[in-house]
Design a protein around this motif. Sequence first.
Motif, mmCIF file in Angstrom:
data_model
loop_
_atom_site.group_PDB
_atom_site.id
_atom_site.type_symbol
_atom_site.label_atom_id
_atom_site.label_comp_id
_atom_site.label_asym_id
_atom_site.label_seq_id
_atom_site.Cartn_x
_atom_site.Cartn_y
_atom_site.Cartn_z
ATOM 1 N N GLY A 80 -7.603 11.254 -2.187
ATOM 2 C CA GLY A 80 -7.886 9.969 -2.831
ATOM 3 C C GLY A 80 -6.741 8.982 -2.650
ATOM 4 N N ILE A 81 -5.508 9.458 -2.773
ATOM 5 C CA ILE A 81 -4.341 8.597 -2.571
ATOM 6 C C ILE A 81 -4.333 8.060 -1.139
ATOM 7 N N ARG A 111 -7.903 -4.053 3.645
ATOM 8 C CA ARG A 111 -8.093 -5.324 2.937
ATOM 9 C C ARG A 111 -7.021 -6.331 3.358
ATOM 10 N N GLU A 146 2.175 1.658 -3.554
ATOM 11 C CA GLU A 146 1.092 2.137 -4.424
ATOM 12 C C GLU A 146 0.863 3.633 -4.215
ATOM 13 N N ALA A 147 0.834 4.048 -2.964
ATOM 14 C CA ALA A 147 0.630 5.473 -2.669
ATOM 15 C C ALA A 147 1.805 6.313 -3.174
ATOM 16 N N ALA A 158 0.838 -1.207 0.000
ATOM 17 C CA ALA A 158 0.000 0.000 0.000
ATOM 18 C C ALA A 158 0.869 1.252 0.000
ATOM 19 N N ALA A 213 -7.636 1.955 2.450
ATOM 20 C CA ALA A 213 -8.500 0.854 1.999
ATOM 21 C C ALA A 213 -7.654 -0.391 1.726
ATOM 22 N N ALA A 214 -6.483 -0.205 1.133
ATOM 23 C CA ALA A 214 -5.613 -1.338 0.836
ATOM 24 C C ALA A 214 -5.119 -2.016 2.115
ATOM 25 N N ALA A 217 -6.883 7.789 0.953
ATOM 26 C CA ALA A 217 -8.023 6.885 1.146
ATOM 27 C C ALA A 217 -7.736 5.520 0.532
ATOM 28 N N ASN A 218 -7.143 5.505 -0.650
ATOM 29 C CA ASN A 218 -6.810 4.230 -1.301
ATOM 30 C C ASN A 218 -5.800 3.446 -0.483
ATOM 31 N N ALA A 234 1.538 6.834 -6.770
ATOM 32 C CA ALA A 234 0.474 7.797 -7.057
ATOM 33 C C ALA A 234 0.932 9.225 -6.759
#
Length: 95
Positions: free
Chosen positions: A81-82, A92, A32-33, A29, A88-89, A84-85, A36
């Motif tokens: 958004g970054i 999960r 990924e961030a 995560a 969320a990751a 929050a994603n 982004a």
Amino acid sequence: MTGAELNELYGAVISPDARVAVPQAWMPAVHEAMRAFEVLPTRVRAFLIVTGIAEAAGAIEFQLAAAPTYIDEDGWEMISGILANANAAIQRSVH
């Protein structure tokens, strides 16, 4: 991974002396961030740097230094958004 190692991968998006203190399972995560953040439009990215990444109350917290008056509402929405994603990751990955 350390801030210096992330800085090697993502350049000026993260400070080389950023403190990174998250569980290893959360690193996908984080990456990924960071990717982004790296591809944010220059009008946003130029005024933002990650100064730390930590666990806070079961969530991932990106500590940011920014020049807020230079980032427009659309830019803040992209940043939100970054973040929050990323959260969320990690949720999960926990469940």
